[in-house]
Design a protein around this motif. Structure first.
Motif, PDB file in Angstrom:
ATOM      1  N   ASN A   1       0.830  -1.206   0.000  1.00  0.00           N
ATOM      2  CA  ASN A   1       0.000   0.000   0.000  1.00  0.00           C
ATOM      3  C   ASN A   1       0.864   1.254   0.000  1.00  0.00           C
ATOM      4  OD1 ASN A   1      -2.632   1.506   0.447  1.00  0.00           O
ATOM      5  ND2 ASN A   1      -1.560   2.032   2.345  1.00  0.00           N
ATOM      6  N   SER A   2       1.910   1.237   0.801  1.00  0.00           N
ATOM      7  CA  SER A   2       2.812   2.392   0.873  1.00  0.00           C
ATOM      8  C   SER A   2       3.456   2.672  -0.482  1.00  0.00           C
ATOM      9  CB  SER A   2       3.905   2.152   1.918  1.00  0.00           C
ATOM     10  OG  SER A   2       3.351   2.036   3.205  1.00  0.00           O
ATOM     11  N   LYS A   3       3.868   1.610  -1.169  1.00  0.00           N
ATOM     12  CA  LYS A   3       4.497   1.786  -2.480  1.00  0.00           C
ATOM     13  C   LYS A   3       3.512   2.334  -3.502  1.00  0.00           C
ATOM     14  CE  LYS A   3       8.206  -1.647  -2.061  1.00  0.00           C
ATOM     15  NZ  LYS A   3       8.771  -2.915  -2.588  1.00  0.00           N
ATOM     16  N   ARG A   4       2.260   1.856  -3.451  1.00  0.00           N
ATOM     17  CA  ARG A   4       1.241   2.335  -4.390  1.00  0.00           C
ATOM     18  C   ARG A   4       0.981   3.829  -4.190  1.00  0.00           C
ATOM     19  NH1 ARG A   4      -4.027  -0.892  -3.892  1.00  0.00           N
ATOM     20  NH2 ARG A   4      -4.539   0.137  -5.875  1.00  0.00           N
ATOM     21  N   ILE A   5       0.918   4.256  -2.942  1.00  0.00           N
ATOM     22  CA  ILE A   5       0.686   5.673  -2.656  1.00  0.00           C
ATOM     23  C   ILE A   5       1.885   6.512  -3.093  1.00  0.00           C
ATOM     24  CG2 ILE A   5       0.324   7.377  -0.820  1.00  0.00           C
ATOM     25  CD1 ILE A   5      -1.328   5.307   0.675  1.00  0.00           C
ATOM     26  N   GLN A   6       3.092   5.987  -2.905  1.00  0.00           N
ATOM     27  CA  GLN A   6       4.295   6.696  -3.337  1.00  0.00           C
ATOM     28  C   GLN A   6       4.290   6.893  -4.852  1.00  0.00           C
ATOM     29  OE1 GLN A   6       7.689   4.531  -1.903  1.00  0.00           O
ATOM     30  NE2 GLN A   6       7.306   5.041   0.249  1.00  0.00           N
ATOM     31  N   VAL A   7       3.806   5.900  -5.577  1.00  0.00           N
ATOM     32  CA  VAL A   7       3.736   6.003  -7.036  1.00  0.00           C
ATOM     33  C   VAL A   7       2.770   7.129  -7.437  1.00  0.00           C
ATOM     34  CG1 VAL A   7       2.960   4.849  -9.152  1.00  0.00           C
ATOM     35  CG2 VAL A   7       4.364   3.606  -7.494  1.00  0.00           C
TER      36      VAL A   7
END
Length: 248
Positions: A11-17
């Motif tokens: 989830n954190s990576k998706r938001i960073q993208v």
């Protein structure tokens, strides 16, 4: 499911993208407990014409922006707190199908999905997120919402006086209270609508009289937003409160 994803690495990576796609001009989106539920392209009914916009649904906010490069770059980020959102379905009309209204006290507009299934999924997920937020906060659903603006293309005449025809010299304006497309003379006054702006905004004569008689807010007299040129009267094209982005 949402609670389990809140602190996950995926989830954190998706938001960073998503943050990266909006770049430095966008607001930070990563906060504790925030989950990216889904994303997709929806057609937003803007003032001038329908336009494709990239939407991101989080468990507490709805984010959208202009598509510069699909899945790589977006701009003009808008963030809508879901606690203030209500949605209503829109009947199919011509090429505009699979739509619904996104209504908030600040801004309301229509969006359209590519298919009926996509529409159903978006509306279901938005409704669940709003419901969960209201349940946790104990707040009541929002009762007041801004008017949905009538698109320019749907009005060739002022929708109030039904007399003045719109031309390059007789511009269209929108009443912030009812959303009607009106002429300059029918929208010379402003009224303070705190949910929409900290400054008085343009309203039509009909809405101004209703608001003034209700005894709330602050009204202003006729605007001096026109000037003469060779004996003719023109609306001031620098009137920025009626620019397209104000309805975007």
């Amino acid at each position: 499911m949402v609670d389990r994803l809140a602190n996950s690495e995926a989830n954190s990576k998706r938001i960073q993208v998503v943050e990266g796609c909006f770049g430095a001009a966008g607001q930070p989106l990563a906060i504790p407990g925030r989950v990216l539920i889904g994303e997709g392209v929806l057609t937003k009914l803007c003032r001038k014409k329908p336009k494709a916009r990239q939407f991101f649904l989080f468990n507490d906010i709805l984010v959208y922006g202009n598509i510069v490069i699909q899945k790589k770059k977006y701009n003009k980020q808008h963030i809508i707190p879901l606690e203030s959102v209500t949605i209503d379905t829109v009947d199919d009309e011509g090429d505009l199908r699979n739509g619904w209204l996104i209504k908030t006290p600040t801004k309301s507009f229509a969006v359209y999905a590519a298919t009926a299934t996509e529409k159903s999924e978006w509306m279901s997920h938005i409704s669940k997120c709003v419901g969960d937020l209201l349940e946790k906060s104990g707040k009541a659903p929002t009762g007041e919402h801004a008017a949905v603006w009538i698109p320019d293309s749907e009005a060739t005449l002022c929708m109030r006086c039904q007399k003045i025809k719109f031309t390059p010299l007789s511009r269209r304006h929108h009443c912030r209270k009812c959303g009607f497309v009106v002429c300059g003379p029918c929208s010379e006054k402003k009224f303070l609508l705190p949910s929409q702006s900290s400054k008085p905004v343009r309203v039509c004569e009909f809405c101004y009289l209703q608001l003034a008689s209700a005894g709330g807010g602050m009204g202003l007299g006729p605007r001096s937003d026109s000037y003469s040129r060779s004996g003719s009267k023109f609306n001031n094209v620098s009137d920025d409160d009626d620019e397209e982005d104000s309805s975007d």
